[in-house]
Design an enzyme around this catalytic site. Sequence first.
Site, PDB file in Angstrom:
ATOM      1  N   HIS A   1      56.501  29.107  12.860  1.00 18.58           N
ATOM      2  CA  HIS A   1      56.705  28.056  13.269  1.00 18.58           C
ATOM      3  C   HIS A   1      57.847  26.924  12.570  1.00 18.58           C
ATOM      4  CE1 HIS A   1      52.231  27.962  14.733  1.00 18.58           C
ATOM      5  NE2 HIS A   1      52.844  27.767  15.661  1.00 18.58           N
TER       6      HIS A   1
ATOM      7  N   GLN B   1      56.513  32.812  28.031  1.00 18.31           N
ATOM      8  CA  GLN B   1      56.453  31.372  28.045  1.00 18.31           C
ATOM      9  C   GLN B   1      58.006  30.721  28.161  1.00 18.31           C
ATOM     10  OE1 GLN B   1      53.598  28.554  25.447  1.00 18.31           O
ATOM     11  NE2 GLN B   1      55.605  28.668  24.063  1.00 18.31           N
TER      12      GLN B   1
ATOM     13  N   LEU C   1      50.318  25.666  11.447  1.00 21.02           N
ATOM     14  CA  LEU C   1      51.624  26.490  11.272  1.00 21.02           C
ATOM     15  C   LEU C   1      51.558  27.564  10.432  1.00 21.02           C
ATOM     16  CD1 LEU C   1      53.591  22.830  11.125  1.00 21.02           C
ATOM     17  CD2 LEU C   1      52.982  24.138  13.130  1.00 21.02           C
ATOM     18  N   HIS C   2      52.658  28.306  10.653  1.00 20.28           N
ATOM     19  CA  HIS C   2      52.823  29.473   9.900  1.00 20.28           C
ATOM     20  C   HIS C   2      54.520  29.490   9.703  1.00 20.28           C
ATOM     21  CE1 HIS C   2      53.686  31.778  13.702  1.00 20.28           C
ATOM     22  NE2 HIS C   2      52.337  31.271  13.951  1.00 20.28           N
TER      23      HIS C   2
HETATM   24  O1  PAF Z   1      53.747  27.991  22.030  1.00 22.60           O
HETATM   25  C1  PAF Z   1      52.844  26.940  22.049  1.00 22.60           C
HETATM   26  O2  PAF Z   1      52.276  26.610  20.934  1.00 22.60           O
HETATM   27  C2  PAF Z   1      52.266  26.057  23.006  1.00 22.60           C
HETATM   28  O3  PAF Z   1      52.229  26.852  24.128  1.00 22.60           O
HETATM   29  C3  PAF Z   1      53.137  24.965  23.309  1.00 22.60           C
HETATM   30  C4  PAF Z   1      54.721  25.305  23.935  1.00 22.60           C
HETATM   31  C5  PAF Z   1      53.330  24.051  22.320  1.00 22.60           C
HETATM   32  C6  PAF Z   1      52.578  24.047  24.636  1.00 22.60           C
HETATM   33  O4  PAF Z   1      51.260  23.495  24.230  1.00 22.60           O
END
Ligand code: PAF
Length: 282
Positions: A37, A155, A33-34
């Site tokens: 996040h 995404q 995590l950074h």
């Molecule tokens: O963005 C991410 O870190 C990943 O693609 C996720 C959404 C946790 C799915 O593994």
Amino acid sequence: MQTITTISELREQLSAARNAGRRIGLVPTMGNLHQGHLRLVEAAVENADFVVASIFVNPLQFGPQEDLERYPRTLAEDQAQLRAFGCNLLFAPSEAEIYPHGRVGQTFVEVPGISDLYCGSSRPGHFRGVTTIVNKLFNLIQPDVAVFGRKDYQQLHVIRRMVEDLSMPVELIGVGTERASNGLALSSRNGYLSESELAVAPTLYATLNQLADALRSGSSDYPALIEQAQSQLEEAGFMRDYIHILRRSDMLAANPDDRQLVIIAAAYLGAARLIDNIELDL
Ligand code: PAF
């Protein structure tokens, strides 16, 4: 904050939270995590009263030649940060817990069309892996709200489509990209960059900004603008992947009369593949 690794513990904890009438927020991550996040966790804390983070390096979203094995795993540091930012529960399952029938036997969820474009074209199967794990996490946690970063622009778009197409009862929040002071978008994969590559990496965002400025000042020869941006990145030391100027609504190629745009880009620098984007309104 408790860390749990099994689905049965997760269900137990969540039913207690739900019975207490708490609104459940989910921040899915792959760990390491950074600040980016942690902004997602902050948004979850603001929009829910029981926040679950997940850490799972999802093998289904990595291609065979990609960085699954060396993806950074820093659980102890991640736990400390999540605790400090007010996360209530960390779900950090093993691969066997999540995919008991193995990687090949797993049922999957796939959003057609958009999953094969841009990052999906460079990384075949990537978005199918993402939508499969996110769907699974949504089923396990049944969050009222789930938070994702807008740095992974495509995404988030693909997940929104999945939620809409499958009528999933979850609110999605997209949080803006967290950047270093030189403009570089924070990413776990920045850790793959050498010191000299780290000095070059902000060129990606700077180049996208120049392209956005050209669009704002009326240039509409998209192929020429994109080629100029690609050459600039190559001169700086990147290898090209893609740059696209898209409509935000459907992430398909923009026409000169479209007004709500997003520029998305991916480029290789040393051992890292960096992505970034800029939204702009003309
Ligand atoms: O963005 C991410 O870190 C990943 O693609 C996720 C959404 C946790 C799915 O593994």
